[in-house]
Motif scaffolding. Structure first.
Motif, PDB file in Angstrom:
ATOM      1  N   ALA A 130       2.803  17.282 -78.203  1.00  9.32           N
ATOM      2  CA  ALA A 130       3.102  17.381 -76.777  1.00  9.32           C
ATOM      3  C   ALA A 130       4.227  18.388 -76.540  1.00  9.32           C
ATOM      4  O   ALA A 130       4.143  19.221 -75.626  1.00  9.32           O
ATOM      5  CB  ALA A 130       3.485  16.004 -76.236  1.00  9.32           C
ATOM      6  N   ALA A 131       5.269  18.321 -77.386  1.00  9.22           N
ATOM      7  CA  ALA A 131       6.394  19.256 -77.223  1.00  9.22           C
ATOM      8  C   ALA A 131       5.911  20.693 -77.397  1.00  9.22           C
ATOM      9  O   ALA A 131       6.189  21.568 -76.566  1.00  9.22           O
ATOM     10  CB  ALA A 131       7.482  18.929 -78.245  1.00  9.22           C
ATOM     11  N   ARG A 132       5.147  20.921 -78.457  1.00 10.17           N
ATOM     12  CA  ARG A 132       4.664  22.277 -78.743  1.00 10.17           C
ATOM     13  C   ARG A 132       3.716  22.755 -77.643  1.00 10.17           C
ATOM     14  O   ARG A 132       3.813  23.883 -77.152  1.00 10.17           O
ATOM     15  CB  ARG A 132       3.951  22.244 -80.101  1.00 10.17           C
ATOM     16  CG  ARG A 132       3.334  23.538 -80.524  1.00 10.17           C
ATOM     17  CD  ARG A 132       2.702  23.398 -81.900  1.00 10.17           C
ATOM     18  NE  ARG A 132       1.749  24.465 -82.136  1.00 10.17           N
ATOM     19  CZ  ARG A 132       1.023  24.581 -83.232  1.00 10.17           C
ATOM     20  NH1 ARG A 132       1.131  23.686 -84.194  1.00 10.17           N
ATOM     21  NH2 ARG A 132       0.181  25.577 -83.376  1.00 10.17           N
ATOM     22  N   GLY A 133       2.796  21.849 -77.260  1.00 10.61           N
ATOM     23  CA  GLY A 133       1.797  22.199 -76.242  1.00 10.61           C
ATOM     24  C   GLY A 133       2.439  22.470 -74.889  1.00 10.61           C
ATOM     25  O   GLY A 133       2.076  23.440 -74.205  1.00 10.61           O
ATOM     26  N   LEU A 134       3.417  21.632 -74.491  1.00 12.40           N
ATOM     27  CA  LEU A 134       4.039  21.801 -73.166  1.00 12.40           C
ATOM     28  C   LEU A 134       4.847  23.092 -73.093  1.00 12.40           C
ATOM     29  O   LEU A 134       4.791  23.807 -72.089  1.00 12.40           O
ATOM     30  CB  LEU A 134       4.936  20.595 -72.843  1.00 12.40           C
ATOM     31  CG  LEU A 134       4.194  19.322 -72.424  1.00 12.40           C
ATOM     32  CD1 LEU A 134       5.157  18.142 -72.337  1.00 12.40           C
ATOM     33  CD2 LEU A 134       3.484  19.516 -71.084  1.00 12.40           C
ATOM     34  N   VAL A 135       5.580  23.376 -74.161  1.00  9.79           N
ATOM     35  CA  VAL A 135       6.377  24.617 -74.166  1.00  9.79           C
ATOM     36  C   VAL A 135       5.435  25.820 -74.084  1.00  9.79           C
ATOM     37  O   VAL A 135       5.631  26.738 -73.255  1.00  9.79           O
ATOM     38  CB  VAL A 135       7.266  24.692 -75.440  1.00  9.79           C
ATOM     39  CG1 VAL A 135       7.865  26.077 -75.604  1.00  9.79           C
ATOM     40  CG2 VAL A 135       8.365  23.642 -75.365  1.00  9.79           C
ATOM     41  N   ALA A 136       4.385  25.807 -74.915  1.00 11.64           N
ATOM     42  CA  ALA A 136       3.461  26.948 -74.943  1.00 11.64           C
ATOM     43  C   ALA A 136       2.728  27.076 -73.603  1.00 11.64           C
ATOM     44  O   ALA A 136       2.627  28.185 -73.044  1.00 11.64           O
ATOM     45  CB  ALA A 136       2.459  26.777 -76.085  1.00 11.64           C
ATOM     46  N   ALA A 137       2.242  25.945 -73.054  1.00  7.80           N
ATOM     47  CA  ALA A 137       1.481  26.006 -71.795  1.00  7.80           C
ATOM     48  C   ALA A 137       2.394  26.426 -70.640  1.00  7.80           C
ATOM     49  O   ALA A 137       2.002  27.233 -69.786  1.00  7.80           O
ATOM     50  CB  ALA A 137       0.851  24.649 -71.504  1.00  7.80           C
ATOM     51  N   GLY A 138       3.609  25.892 -70.618  1.00  8.18           N
ATOM     52  CA  GLY A 138       4.558  26.248 -69.555  1.00  8.18           C
ATOM     53  C   GLY A 138       4.863  27.741 -69.578  1.00  8.18           C
ATOM     54  O   GLY A 138       4.809  28.419 -68.542  1.00  8.18           O
ATOM     55  N   LEU A 139       5.169  28.234 -70.787  1.00  6.45           N
ATOM     56  CA  LEU A 139       5.489  29.663 -70.904  1.00  6.45           C
ATOM     57  C   LEU A 139       4.275  30.530 -70.558  1.00  6.45           C
ATOM     58  O   LEU A 139       4.394  31.531 -69.843  1.00  6.45           O
ATOM     59  CB  LEU A 139       5.960  29.977 -72.331  1.00  6.45           C
ATOM     60  CG  LEU A 139       7.385  29.543 -72.668  1.00  6.45           C
ATOM     61  CD1 LEU A 139       7.681  29.757 -74.145  1.00  6.45           C
ATOM     62  CD2 LEU A 139       8.393  30.329 -71.822  1.00  6.45           C
ATOM     63  N   ALA A 140       3.102  30.111 -71.037  1.00  5.15           N
ATOM     64  CA  ALA A 140       1.889  30.895 -70.773  1.00  5.15           C
ATOM     65  C   ALA A 140       1.602  30.938 -69.270  1.00  5.15           C
ATOM     66  O   ALA A 140       1.195  31.973 -68.728  1.00  5.15           O
ATOM     67  CB  ALA A 140       0.702  30.290 -71.522  1.00  5.15           C
ATOM     68  N   TYR A 141       1.826  29.817 -68.590  1.00 10.97           N
ATOM     69  CA  TYR A 141       1.572  29.762 -67.146  1.00 10.97           C
ATOM     70  C   TYR A 141       2.526  30.703 -66.405  1.00 10.97           C
ATOM     71  O   TYR A 141       2.103  31.512 -65.562  1.00 10.97           O
ATOM     72  CB  TYR A 141       1.736  28.322 -66.646  1.00 10.97           C
ATOM     73  CG  TYR A 141       1.562  28.182 -65.149  1.00 10.97           C
ATOM     74  CD1 TYR A 141       0.323  28.418 -64.548  1.00 10.97           C
ATOM     75  CD2 TYR A 141       2.632  27.832 -64.337  1.00 10.97           C
ATOM     76  CE1 TYR A 141       0.158  28.308 -63.169  1.00 10.97           C
ATOM     77  CE2 TYR A 141       2.487  27.709 -62.967  1.00 10.97           C
ATOM     78  CZ  TYR A 141       1.245  27.952 -62.382  1.00 10.97           C
ATOM     79  OH  TYR A 141       1.084  27.846 -61.031  1.00 10.97           O
ATOM     80  N   ILE A 142       3.823  30.641 -66.761  1.00 18.18           N
ATOM     81  CA  ILE A 142       4.814  31.481 -66.066  1.00 18.18           C
ATOM     82  C   ILE A 142       4.558  32.972 -66.356  1.00 18.18           C
ATOM     83  O   ILE A 142       4.507  33.799 -65.442  1.00 18.18           O
ATOM     84  CB  ILE A 142       6.250  31.068 -66.480  1.00 18.18           C
ATOM     85  CG1 ILE A 142       6.549  29.681 -65.887  1.00 18.18           C
ATOM     86  CG2 ILE A 142       7.285  32.071 -66.003  1.00 18.18           C
ATOM     87  CD1 ILE A 142       7.783  29.011 -66.400  1.00 18.18           C
TER      88      ILE A 142
END
Lengths: 283, 334
Positions: A129-141
Motif C-alpha cells: 500500500a505504501a509503495r503503491g500509494l506513493v507511486a500512484a500519487g506521484l504518477a497522478y500529479i
C-alpha cells in the motif's frame, strides 16, 4: 530463551512492520523499479487520451462529458490508470511475495517462525500500500502536470477516504489470489489474466454504466469498481453510484468487513492443504 | 516414552504426480515416513544418519510444522504437533535448506534482525541477539555486506546463525556442514558441540558418517522412512562386534560385488564409488578364512584389486549391515 511464547499485539505489529521494512529495503536495492511505476500509468493513460483527441478533435471534451459526467478526460483517465496500478500492484505484490519466496527458499524459513501468515500478509500489504500509494500519487500529479490539468480539484480528502476504504477489501481479495498462487505455483500467467479482467471490471477508461447489464452487475461486486468511481466522483464530480458519497463509502465498508475475512479463511485452508501434501517449500 | 522430543508412530505419505511426456501423468503414493518412534532427551546431541532420500528432512519438516504428518503423534518441547504449532516454532531454532533460507539482497545483520522480529523479539532484543551471533560465528567483517556477496560457506554460517536468533532450547540442524570446506565444517561442529555443552538439545541430520560419530551422543540410522538402528555410537558399533570389516579398493564391477556377497562366510558386501575408485566393503565373522575365496571371486569377475585393508567397524558398516547399501547411495523412495 529469547522468543516470546504468547506474543502481544505490539509483538505482532513489530513483526508485521519488520516484514514491511524488509520489502522496502529490498526494493530500495532496485531504484529503477520505482521510477517505472510512476511512468507506466502515465503512458497507459496517454494512449486513450491521445486517441480521444485524434478521433474527437475539438469536441473531444464535450463528447466525453456527455457520457461520463466530466469534461476533464485527462484526470478521468489518469485516475483510472492510477487506481488500476494500485489494484494491480496489490495483486502483484502479494502473489509475487509468495511465488518469489517459494522459488528462493525463504518461504520455508519464514514459515519456520511463530509469526502467523496473517501478520506476514499484513506486513506485505502495508508495504504494498505504501509503495503503491506513493507511486500512484506521484504518477497522478506528474501526469496532470504534463497534460496541464489541475491535480487537486474537487474533494481530495474524500477521494483519499475512498482509496483508504477500498484498500482493505482489496488486500482481502489478494489473499484469494495468493491462495491460488500457493496451490498452483504459478503467478505470471495468473496476474496477466487478472489484470485484463480487473481493468475491464473496474472501468479503467470508461464508466461501468456502459458495460452490458450482467457484466455491470459482476463489476459492482468488485471493490475496486467502487473505489475508482468514488475517487472520480470526489475529484471530478462524475456521480456516485447511489447518489450520495456516504452510501457508496458504506458499500466499501461492507466489503471491508467481509473480503479480508473470506480471503484469510480461504488462504488458511489452502495453506493447510499445501502443508498436508507437498509442503510450503515445493515450487 | 518421555523426552524433549517424542515421536510416536509418525507417518507421512505423499501423493506425487509422475509425468510421462507432455500430456500423460499418473499419481503415485510415496511413503516417506513409516511409523517412526523416537524419544530425544534434554541436553542430548542426537544424530539422524542416513543417505540422501532416507526421510531425514521429511521428519525434520514434520517436527518443525512445515509438513503435516499423515499419521501418528509427536511432542516437541512438550507441545503437541498440529495442535500447538506456534509454540513449537517459537521454541525451536531450525536450520533447513542452508543458504536458500536467507534474503540475499539484505546484509547478514539485516537478515538476523528480520528473523528475530519474526520470533517476536522487540527491536532492542533482536539487535542484541544479532550482535551476539555475529560475534559467536565471527561474521563481524561481513555482517554489513549483502548476503549475495558471501561465499557459500559464509552463507551457511549465517543460515546457522539464523537458527540461533531465538535462543531456543532445541536446535534442529539439517545437514549444516553441506558446502562448507573442512576447516569451516570443523569450526561449525565445534560451535554446535559448545552450544550442546551449554544445555541446548540438538537434532543433527547428516549423511556423513564421521560427523555423526564424532559429534553425537546417540544416533538413529534412518533409511527408506524407517529407523533401522538406534543407540550411542559405541552401542551401534558393538551390535556388529562379531563381524569384521574388510575394505577392498580397485576396479570392481557390480557383478563382482554380487559374486562376493554370495560367498559362504560373507554376511554383507556393498560397493561404493569414491573419486573414481571403487571400494568394496565386506563383512564377515571369519575374514581370514573367507579372504582366499573372496580374491578368487573378484579375479574371476575381472576385478583389479589394488588394496585390501582390514578396518574398524564404523557407523557406515552398521548401515551396510542393515541395508546392504552404502551411505553414498541415494535411496529416495521412488
Amino acid at each position: 530463551m529469547a522468543a516470546v511464547l504468547r506474543p502481544s499485539l505490539a509483538h505482532k505489529l513489530s513483526a508485521a512492520l519488520a516484514e514491511t521494512r524488509l520489502r522496502l529495503l529490498n526494493i530500495s536495492r532496485y531504484p529503477g523499479q520505482l521510477a517505472m511505476e510512476i511512468i507506466i500509468p502515465i503512458v497507459f493513460a496517454s494512449m486513450p487520451m491521445l486517441l480521444g483527441r485524434a478521433s474527437g478533435g475539438g469536441a473531444a471534451a464535450e463528447n466525453f462529458a456527455a457520457n461520463t459526467g466530466t469534461a476533464n478526460y485527462v484526470a478521468y483517465l489518469l485516475i483510472g490508470s492510477n487506481v488500476f496500478t494500485l489494484v494491480s500492484n496489490a495483486f502483484w505484490h502479494v502473489a509475487y511475495w509468495l511465488r518469489f519466496e517459494q522459488e528462493t527458499g525463504t518461504l520455508e524459513s519464514v514459515y519456520l517462525t511463530p509469526t502467523s501468515s496473517l501478520t506476514l500478509v499484513t506486513g506485505v500489504a502495508l508495504y504494498s500500500a505504501a509503495r503503491g500509494l506513493v507511486a500512484a500519487g506521484l504518477a497522478y500529479i506528474v501526469g496532470c502536470l504534463i497534460f496541464q490539468v489541475n491535480p487537486l480539484q474537487g474533494d481530495v480528502l474524500l477521494a483519499l477516504a475512498f482509496i483508504g476504504a477500498g484498500l482493505v477489501p482489496l488486500y482481502g481479495l489478494t489473499l484469494l489470489f495468493g491462495a491460488l498462487v500457493l496451490k498452483v505455483k504459478e503467478s505470471n500467467a495468473l496476474i496477466g489474466l487478472m489484470q485484463w479482467v480487473v481493468s475491464f471490471l473496474m472501468g479503467i477508461f470508461f464508466p461501468v454504466a456502459v458495460l452490458p447489464p450482467l457484466v455491470r452487475l459482476v463489476a459492482l461486486l468488485f471493490p475496486p469498481t467502487w473505489m475508482t468511481n468514488g475517487v472520480r466522483s470526489a475529484l471530478l464530480g462524475v456521480g456516485f453510484f447511489f447518489g450520495e458519497w456516504y452510501l457508496d463509502l458504506a458499500v466499501l465498508w461492507v466489503f471491508m468487513l467481509f473480503a479480508p475475512l473470506f480471503g484469510f479463511w480461504v488462504f488458511n485452508r489452502v495453506e493447510r492443504n499445501v502443508k498436508r501434501n507437498e509442503g510450503m517449500g515445493q515450487f | 516414552m518421555q523426552g524433549q522430543v517424542r515421536i510416536e508412530n509418525l507417518g507421512k505419505t505423499y501423493h506425487a504426480r509422475q509425468r510421462r511426456g507432455l500430456f500423460k501423468s499418473s499419481e503415485s503414493r510415496v511413503e516417506a515416513l513409516k511409523g517412526i518412534h523416537l524419544a530425544i532427551q534434554p541436553g542430548e546431541l542426537f544424530g539422524l544418519l542416513g543417505p540422501n532420500g532416507a526421510g531425514k528432512t521429511t521428519l525434520i519438516k514434520c517436527l518443525t510444522t512445515l509438513l503435516l504428518p499423515t499419521s501418528g503423534a509427536a511432542w516437541v518441547n512438550g507441545y503437541r504437533l498440529t495442535e500447538q504449532d506456534n509454540l513449537i516454532r517459537a521454541t525451536v531454532g531450525c536450520m533447513l535448506m542452508g543458504e536458500r533460507g536467507l534474503y540475499w539482497k539484505l546484509s547478514g545483520r539485516e537478515n538476523l534482525e528480520f528473523f528475530g522480529a519474526l520470533y517476536h523479539l522487540m527491536p532492542a532484543t533482536r539487535r542484541r541477539r544479532a550482535a551476539e551471533i555475529i560475534d559467536l560465528l565471527e561474521l563481524g567483517e561481513i555482517a554489513e555486506r549483502a548476503v549475495e556477496t558471501y561465499s557459500s560457506g559464509q552463507k551457511m554460517k549465517l543460515a546457522f546463525g539464523k537458527a540461533l536468533i531465538n535462543d531456543a532450547p532445541l536446535l534442529i540442524l539439517d545437514e549444516p556442514t553441506n558446502t562448507l570446506d573442512l576447516p569451516s565444517a570443523r569450526e561449525l561442529r565445534a560451535v554446535v558441540g559448545a552450544l550442546n555443552e551449554r544445555g541446548k538439545t540438538v537434532i543433527y541430520t547428516t549423511h556423513i558418517m564421521s560427523e555423526a560419530e564424532t559429534l553425537c551422543d546417540r544416533v538413529a540410522i534412518v533409511d527408506r522412512g524407517e529407523v533401522l538402528a538406534l543407540g550411542s555410537v559405541p552401542e551401534l558399533k558393538a551390535s556388529l562386534k562379531r563381524e569384521a570389516v574388510t575394505r577392498i579398493e580397485g576396479i570392481i564391477s557390480n557383478a563382482a560385488a554380487r559374486a562376493v556377497e554370495g560367498l559362504p562366510g560373507v554376511s554383507r558386501a556393498a560397493l561404493a564409488a569414491v573419486n573414481g575408485h571403487n571400494t568394496l566393503t565386506v563383512m564377515s565373522p571369519e575374514p581370514r578364512a573367507v579372504l582366499p575365496r573372496l580374491i578368487e571371486a573378484l579375479t574371476a569377475h575381472q576385478a583389479v584389486v589394488q588394496k585390501i585393508v582390514p578396518e574398524e567397524v564404523t557407523l557406515e558398516d552398521v548401515f551396510i549391515a542393515r541395508t546392504g547399501r552404502t551411505l553414498a547411495d541415494d535411496t529416495r523412495v521412488k
